[in-house]
Design an enzyme around this catalytic site. Structure first.
Site, short mmCIF file in Angstrom:
data_model
loop_
_atom_site.label_atom_id
_atom_site.label_comp_id
_atom_site.label_asym_id
_atom_site.label_seq_id
_atom_site.Cartn_x
_atom_site.Cartn_y
_atom_site.Cartn_z
N TYR A 1 -1.59 0.41 11.00
CA TYR A 1 -1.64 -0.07 9.62
C TYR A 1 -0.38 0.32 8.85
CZ TYR A 1 -3.50 -0.90 4.89
OH TYR A 1 -3.69 -1.35 3.59
N SER B 1 0.86 -1.19 0.00
CA SER B 1 0.00 0.00 0.00
C SER B 1 0.89 1.23 0.00
CB SER B 1 -0.85 0.01 1.28
OG SER B 1 -1.51 1.24 1.43
P1 NAP Z 1 -11.18 -6.37 1.30
O1 NAP Z 1 -12.22 -6.14 0.27
O2 NAP Z 1 -11.55 -6.21 2.75
O3 NAP Z 1 -10.56 -7.83 1.08
C1 NAP Z 1 -9.63 -8.38 2.00
C2 NAP Z 1 -9.41 -9.84 1.65
O4 NAP Z 1 -8.45 -10.37 2.59
C3 NAP Z 1 -10.68 -10.66 1.76
O5 NAP Z 1 -10.74 -11.58 0.72
C4 NAP Z 1 -10.51 -11.38 3.10
O6 NAP Z 1 -11.15 -12.65 3.03
C5 NAP Z 1 -8.99 -11.57 3.14
N1 NAP Z 1 -8.52 -11.80 4.49
C6 NAP Z 1 -8.65 -10.99 5.58
N2 NAP Z 1 -8.12 -11.60 6.66
C7 NAP Z 1 -7.64 -12.80 6.23
C8 NAP Z 1 -7.00 -13.89 6.87
N3 NAP Z 1 -6.73 -13.88 8.18
N4 NAP Z 1 -6.65 -14.97 6.14
C9 NAP Z 1 -6.93 -15.01 4.80
N5 NAP Z 1 -7.54 -14.03 4.14
C10 NAP Z 1 -7.89 -12.94 4.85
O7 NAP Z 1 -9.94 -5.39 1.09
P2 NAP Z 1 -9.01 -5.05 -0.19
O8 NAP Z 1 -9.01 -3.59 -0.31
O9 NAP Z 1 -9.35 -5.88 -1.36
O10 NAP Z 1 -7.59 -5.47 0.41
C11 NAP Z 1 -6.69 -6.35 -0.23
C12 NAP Z 1 -5.26 -5.91 0.05
O11 NAP Z 1 -5.04 -4.64 -0.52
C13 NAP Z 1 -4.93 -5.76 1.54
O12 NAP Z 1 -3.64 -6.26 1.78
C14 NAP Z 1 -4.97 -4.26 1.76
O13 NAP Z 1 -4.16 -3.86 2.84
C15 NAP Z 1 -4.44 -3.78 0.43
N6 NAP Z 1 -4.75 -2.40 0.05
C16 NAP Z 1 -6.04 -1.94 0.03
C17 NAP Z 1 -6.28 -0.61 -0.32
C18 NAP Z 1 -7.66 -0.03 -0.37
O14 NAP Z 1 -7.80 1.21 -0.41
N7 NAP Z 1 -8.71 -0.84 -0.38
C19 NAP Z 1 -5.21 0.22 -0.66
C20 NAP Z 1 -3.92 -0.27 -0.64
C21 NAP Z 1 -3.70 -1.59 -0.29
P3 NAP Z 1 -11.88 -13.41 4.25
O15 NAP Z 1 -12.50 -12.35 5.11
O16 NAP Z 1 -12.87 -14.27 3.54
O17 NAP Z 1 -10.80 -14.18 4.93
#
Ligand code: NAP
Length: 243
Positions: A144, A131
């Site tokens: 975070y 990120s």
């Molecule tokens: P999201 O929609 O909340 O998805 C998060 C995913 O991670 C879900 O599939 C969830 O699945 C999985 N997860 C959470 N805890 C887990 C665990 N203990 N074991 C296995 N899987 C787990 O969020 P997202 O935005 O797509 O995030 C994906 C990545 O992108 C993250 O690393 C986040 O930090 C990064 N990111 C996000 C943003 C943003 O603005 N959204 C920006 C930069 C980086 P389950 O709940 O089914 O386990």
């Protein structure tokens, strides 16, 4: 020729789900991991892939997940997230512990477990979704941002340690993406989560997935080390233009 296998963690929602779609579209056999198996199975059926329950915070779950995967050419470390937005003086240790477990130790566990298969594939590729929070700080974000800094450092170390091995290493560094991320961060508070994206056009999960698929489909001698992508209206974790 048999298909190359791409393993995606956190594939039940958001960026991970979109990445599974993009990599399947690009011709990969996709293996999906997350805790919500119902969602995962539906997606796997649609993409003719495989779904396995995975909790990256649990070493036994990671071992079982890795053990059930016969081969791995591409690993997308995507599982992660944020909890809370408290200043340091009010930091909630449980939230910090979870953020470090899922983003840092989760990435370590899955990567460590699959590296032998990535090397054995003869053409492996580790992509980690960190990120812009791994490169800056903001008020209330220390839990975070510190976890994302650590995840980024872990990921970048691989690039050096695996020099000479048939493994590419790509860091995907997104800014604001509209997913369930903020909803989880704010414990289901929909109004507060919606406020994060108000007045600007955030990235979509598909925007990030396209970039991941691009990196994963370059010729094997081409290593995209780091890709930073943000909405046009976002400068960094503290400044964005909202209309
Ligand atoms: P999201 O929609 O909340 O998805 C998060 C995913 O991670 C879900 O599939 C969830 O699945 C999985 N997860 C959470 N805890 C887990 C665990 N203990 N074991 C296995 N899987 C787990 O969020 P997202 O935005 O797509 O995030 C994906 C990545 O992108 C993250 O690393 C986040 O930090 C990064 N990111 C996000 C943003 C943003 O603005 N959204 C920006 C930069 C980086 P389950 O709940 O089914 O386990």
């Amino acid at each position: 020729m048999s298909k190359r296998t791409a393993v995606i963690t956190g594939a039940s929602a958001g960026i991970g789900e979109a990445t599974a779609r993009a990599l399947a579209e690009a011709g990969f056999e996709v293996v999906l991991g997350a805790r919500r198996l119902d969602r995962l199975q539906k997606l796997a059926d649609e993409l003719s892939g495989t779904a396995h329950v995975l909790d990256v915070t649990d070493p036994e779950s990671v071992a079982a997940f890795a053990g059930s995967i016969p081969e791995c050419h591409v690993l997308v470390n995507n599982a992660g997230g944020a909890r809370g937005l408290e200043r340091v003086e009010a930091a909630d240790e449980e939230n910090w512990r979870w953020m470090w477990e899922v983003n840092v130790l989760g990435t370590l566990r899955v990567t460590k477990a699959l590296l032998p298969k990535l090397v054995a594939s003869g053409d492996g590729h580790v992509l980690t979704v960190t990120s812009i929070a791994g490169y800056g700080v903001y008020d209330g974000g220390a839990g975070y941002t510190s976890a994302k800094h650590a995840q980024s450092a872990l990921h970048r170390t691989l690039r050096s340690e695996y020099l000479g091995e048939p493994v590419r290493v790509t860091e995907i560094v997104p800014g604001m993406v509209e997913t369930e991320f903020s909803l989880h961060r704010f414990e289901g508070d929909e109004e507060r989560a919606a406020g994060v994206y108000r007045g600007l056009q955030p990235l979509t999960p598909g925007d990030v997935a396209e970039v991941i698929a691009f990196a994963a489909t370059r010729p094997s001698h081409v290593n995209l080390d780091q890709i930073v992508l943000k909405p046009r209206a976002q400068y960094d974790g503290t400044r964005a233009h909202r209309s």
